[in-house]
Scaffold this active site. Sequence first.
Site, PDB file in Angstrom:
ATOM      1  N   SER A 359       0.817  -1.217   0.000  1.00 16.70           N
ATOM      2  CA  SER A 359       0.000   0.000   0.000  1.00 16.70           C
ATOM      3  C   SER A 359       0.845   1.258   0.000  1.00 16.70           C
ATOM      4  O   SER A 359       1.954   1.271   0.544  1.00 16.70           O
ATOM      5  CB  SER A 359      -0.883   0.030   1.251  1.00 16.70           C
ATOM      6  OG  SER A 359      -1.669  -1.134   1.338  1.00 16.70           O
ATOM      7  N   HIS A 475      -7.007   0.271   6.554  1.00 19.38           N
ATOM      8  CA  HIS A 475      -6.671  -1.138   6.758  1.00 19.38           C
ATOM      9  C   HIS A 475      -6.744  -1.533   8.232  1.00 19.38           C
ATOM     10  O   HIS A 475      -7.141  -2.646   8.558  1.00 19.38           O
ATOM     11  CB  HIS A 475      -5.296  -1.445   6.182  1.00 19.38           C
ATOM     12  CG  HIS A 475      -5.291  -1.473   4.680  1.00 19.38           C
ATOM     13  ND1 HIS A 475      -6.003  -2.407   3.962  1.00 19.38           N
ATOM     14  CD2 HIS A 475      -4.698  -0.681   3.755  1.00 19.38           C
ATOM     15  CE1 HIS A 475      -5.838  -2.197   2.664  1.00 19.38           C
ATOM     16  NE2 HIS A 475      -5.050  -1.144   2.500  1.00 19.38           N
TER      17      HIS A 475
END
Lengths: 538, 538
Positions: A359, A475
Site C-alpha cells: 500500500s 486497513h
Amino acid sequence: MNKKALAILMRARMRPNNSINPALSPLAKEMNQVNQNSPDSQSTGHAIRCDSEEPSEMRTNDAGNCEREFELVRTSMHSAISMSKTEDLDSILHNFSEGYSNLSIENRRKLLLVLAREYDLNRVHVRELIKQYLGLELPGVDKAQGSFSEEGLFSSFYRIERNLRHTLRPLYEVLFDRLNTHPGGLRFLSILRSDILSFLTEENISSLRALDSYLKEKLSTWLSPAALELHQITWDDPASLLEKIVAYEAVHPISNLLDLKRRLGVGRRCFGYLHPAIPGEPLIFIEVALLKNIAQTIQEVLWDSPPIPENEATCALFYSISSTQPGLSGINLGKFLIKRVITLVIREMPHISTFATLSPIPGFMQWLLSKLASQTKLAESDMSQSLAEGSSSTFWENILKPEEEKALMSISKDITSGKNGMEVMFNLLTSTYHKWTKSPELLSVLEPLLMRLCARYLLQEKKRGKALDSVANFHLQNGAMIERINWMADRSDKGLSQSGGIMVNYVYSLEHIDEFAYSYLSTGDIHASSDLRCTVEP
Amino acid sequence: MNKKALAILMRARMRPNNSINPALSPLAKEMNQVNQNSPDSQSTGHAIRCDSEEPSEMRTNDAGNCEREFELVRTSMHSAISMSKTEDLDSILHNFSEGYSNLSIENRRKLLLVLAREYDLNRVHVRELIKQYLGLELPGVDKAQGSFSEEGLFSSFYRIERNLRHTLRPLYEVLFDRLNTHPGGLRFLSILRSDILSFLTEENISSLRALDSYLKEKLSTWLSPAALELHQITWDDPASLLEKIVAYEAVHPISNLLDLKRRLGVGRRCFGYLHPAIPGEPLIFIEVALLKNIAQTIQEVLWDSPPIPENEATCALFYSISSTQPGLSGINLGKFLIKRVITLVIREMPHISTFATLSPIPGFMQWLLSKLASQTKLAESDMSQSLAEGSSSTFWENILKPEEEKALMSISKDITSGKNGMEVMFNLLTSTYHKWTKSPELLSVLEPLLMRLCARYLLQEKKRGKALDSVANFHLQNGAMIERINWMADRSDKGLSQSGGIMVNYVYSLEHIDEFAYSYLSTGDIHASSDLRCTVEP
C-alpha cells in the site's frame, strides 16, 4: 482486424493525459456520465448548461434560462416529495434527476439548500408529541416476575414513541426513499451526496451537514453487505463494466487494454461488490496478485507475465482497492469485501495462506515536511528568545538523532544549505525532480532516517485516536496489522512525492481480523510486526 | 433410467396428501426448513426439542433441559446485542439463530417477549434529551430571503434531533441490523417475524406488537424493490429453487414434476423476485399463461399442451401469485413484481396487449353465508317482537330480490326446507358435497343470484375503506380493475367452498396502474368494467 492493428489498439492509452482526478472533481465526472447515459437530454428543455465557463457575452442571456431551469427542477423536486405514492412518480423522479444533472453547479448548491431547509422536519409537530409524551406516567418497572402485568400502560408509550420517531424524520427522507426504489435512483443519490460533500468542503453549513448525515445513514442501510454481490471481474465481463475499472482504478492507473487484460488474467484476480440497483458498475473493487512472497516493490506486482504458476503461490497480495462512488464516502464497504475475498480465495486456492497488501503511504511526506518546517521555525524563535527564560517550547522536538543530525550536516554541504539537520533535510526532500534520489551518498544517509520516521508516522502519529494516514486507518479499522515497510518500493513521481518512495505491507490474518479491528477501534491500538515495533521503540 | 421409469417419476405426487397448509402454520413449516438446512443440529447441545407433543413421562425430565436451553439462547441473544461490532459476532449470531430454531414454541414466545421488553429503548435517556430540546429557542424563521442568516442557531436543533432519533430506537434494532448483515440472517428475521405474527394472533400483547411493527419497518427497508432481482424461473433452474416453487405455490398446487415442467414450458412463464441475501428462494413468484383471450375457467389455464402457438397470444394471464415468506406479511412486493413483469413481457412479446388475472375470491362464501345466517336470525327476532313497535331493525336487509325469493321457495321444496329465501339459500349452499351443483334446476336459479351477489361483494363490500376480499384488495391496491366474474370457473372442492366456483378476472393496464392504485388507496374507489357495474347498480 489484423494482428498488428489489434496489438496497437491493445496498447493505446486509455485515459487522456490530462484526465481529471476523480477524487478531486467527482461532480464534473458524474455530470459527464449522467449526460452520456442520457444522450437525448440535449434535445429536452433542460439541456442548457449554465456553467460559468461559458463565454461571458452568453452569460447575460443565459441568466434568465438558469433561473427558469432552477425553478423547473425545484418544482419537480417538490412534486417528487409531496405527491402521493401511487401517482405517476416514475416520470417525476426521472424529470427531477435529469433536471438536476443538467443544473449548473451553483444551481445545484441552491437546490440542495432548499431541500435541506424547506423540507426539514416539522418542529411544531415534534413539540406537540413531546408534550403528550411527557404527560405519560412511567409504570413502575420491577425486574422481578410479573412486572409486565401493566403491559397495557406501555401501549401509549409505544404509540407516541413511534409517532415521535416518524415525526423526527425530515421531509426530505421521502425523496431519498422514493429515489431509492426508482430505477437509477440509488446511483443518483450517490451523485447527490458527492455534490453535498463537495459543497461542504467549501463552506460548513449546518443544514447541509444535517442533510448529508441523514443521507449517509440511509445509504449505509441500503448498501448493507447483505444486498451486495461479490463478483469476480474477468476479461469475459462486458466492456461497459471493464471500462469502469479503468476509469476508477485509483492506485495504479491502467494504461491500456493489454494492461487491463493482464490484471484480469493468469496470476491475478479482480473482485468487485455489485449492487442490484447499480448494475454493471462495482461500488468498490480490489485487485489481487498471486505471488510466492509478500511483494516489496510495486514492480514485483505489475509484471507483464506471471512470475510463478498459480499453484505455487502462497500469498494473495491486494495491490489496489478503489471505490467508484465519491458519494459513498464514509461508508466502509472495504472491510466486508476484504473478508469475503479472503474466504473465497482460501476456498479456491487452499495453498494460499498469506493475505497482504502493498500500500501507498499517502500522508507521510506531508506530515514529515510540515513537521520539519514547523520545528525549524520553533527552533529559530526559541533561539531568538532569551535562553535565560529557562523553558524552551514544549512543542519543540528534534526528530533527528544526534548521529543522524551529524551525518546530514556533513554530507549535504555541496548540495544544499541549512542551519541544522532538519532544515537540511527539508531542503533536500523538497528539491526539484527529487534530486536526493540520484545521489548514492545521500540515499545511504536518508534511507535509515526516512524508514525510521516512516515507521513512527505509521505506528504512532494519530488524530482523534486514529492513525493519521488515511490508508493506514482504512486497513487498521478493517482488522489488518502493519507488517513491513519497504524502501524504494515505488519510484514513480507520485510515490516519491507522497512517501519518499516507501510502501507498506499490511497483513490480514483471517483469525485476527475481528480482534484487531476491535482493539483498534476501541482503544486505538495499532498492531505491527515486532521488527517494525523495534524501529520506533527505544 | 428407462423412459417408463422416468415417466412414473415425473408423475409422482410431490406433496404428501396431508401436507400442512403453509398459510396456517408458518411456524412448524419454517422450523422444518431450518432443521433441514442444518442437518448437524441434531448432534449439538441444542438438539433437544421441547414440544409438548412428547409423551408425558418424558416431559418432567425435559423440563430442566428446556429451561437450560432457553437460558443458553437468551445468553447468546444478549451477546449478539451487547457485544462490540468487531468481536466475533458471526459465530454468536450463528449460535443464536441455531439455538432459536431449536427452541420449543413456548420458549420462542418467552424469548421474544424478553427481547421486546428488556431490549426496548431507554426512556430515561429519551426524557433527558427531550428536556434539552425544549430548552432550545426556535429562531424566527422568515420565509423571505436571508432567513437563514441564523443558520448557526439551528445546529443545536440538528444535533439534538439526531440524538433523539437515535435514542428512540429500541435496543433490539441492533439485533435486527446485525442479523441483516449476517449470512442467512435476513431469512432468519423473516422466520422471527412469522413467529411474532403467529403469537400475536393468539394474544395481543402491546410490547410484542411494537416489536413486530419495528421489525416490519426494517424488513420493508431491506427488501426495497431496488435490492430485488427479477428472475425468470425455468426448467434450467436448480432443483433446489424449483422445489421452493412446488412447496409455496399457494393457488393451484403443483401435483408432480410433469406439472411443474409444464408450468415452466412453452406457453407459460414464471417470474420470481430474488433477494441476494436469500439466494435460491424467490420471495414471491408469479405464474403466467399466454392465451388468445382472458381465460374464464381455470381449466383453460391448466392445460397439458399449449392451446395456441406463443406468437398468437394476445393475453398474458397471471394465474397464480404466491409469496414464500409468511414473515414478510404486510410488505407488498407484488405491486412492483407485476409492473416489472408486464414491462418485461411487453418488451419480449409486443403482440401481447392484455394483462389479466384469473383469481379466486376467497372470502365470498364466508361473507355470503354469514350474511344469510345473520339476516335470518334478525328476521326471526324481528318477527318475535311486537310488530306494533313500528321499527324493524335497521340492520335487516333482504339481500334477495322478490323474484329470486319466489324462485328459491318454489324450487327447493324437495331438497331442503326454510322459512324464507335466505334460509333456503343458506341450507342449499351448506349442504354436504355441494349437492346444489348437481341439480340443473337449482343451478339455473342460483347462477344469476350468486353472480349478482358476488359482484356486489367484490365491488361494494368494504372494511375500513378497503375491499373486504383479501385478493381483491391485493390487486386493487396494485392498480388493477375488476373486469369480469366467471360462473363455474373453478369446480374444485376448494373453489366451490370459497366462492361457489366463481372466479374473477382483474385487468392491469400499464397506463392506468398508478392512477387506479392512487384512487383506490386514497378514496377507496374500485374500478370495474361497465358490465359488472351494471349488475350491482340499480
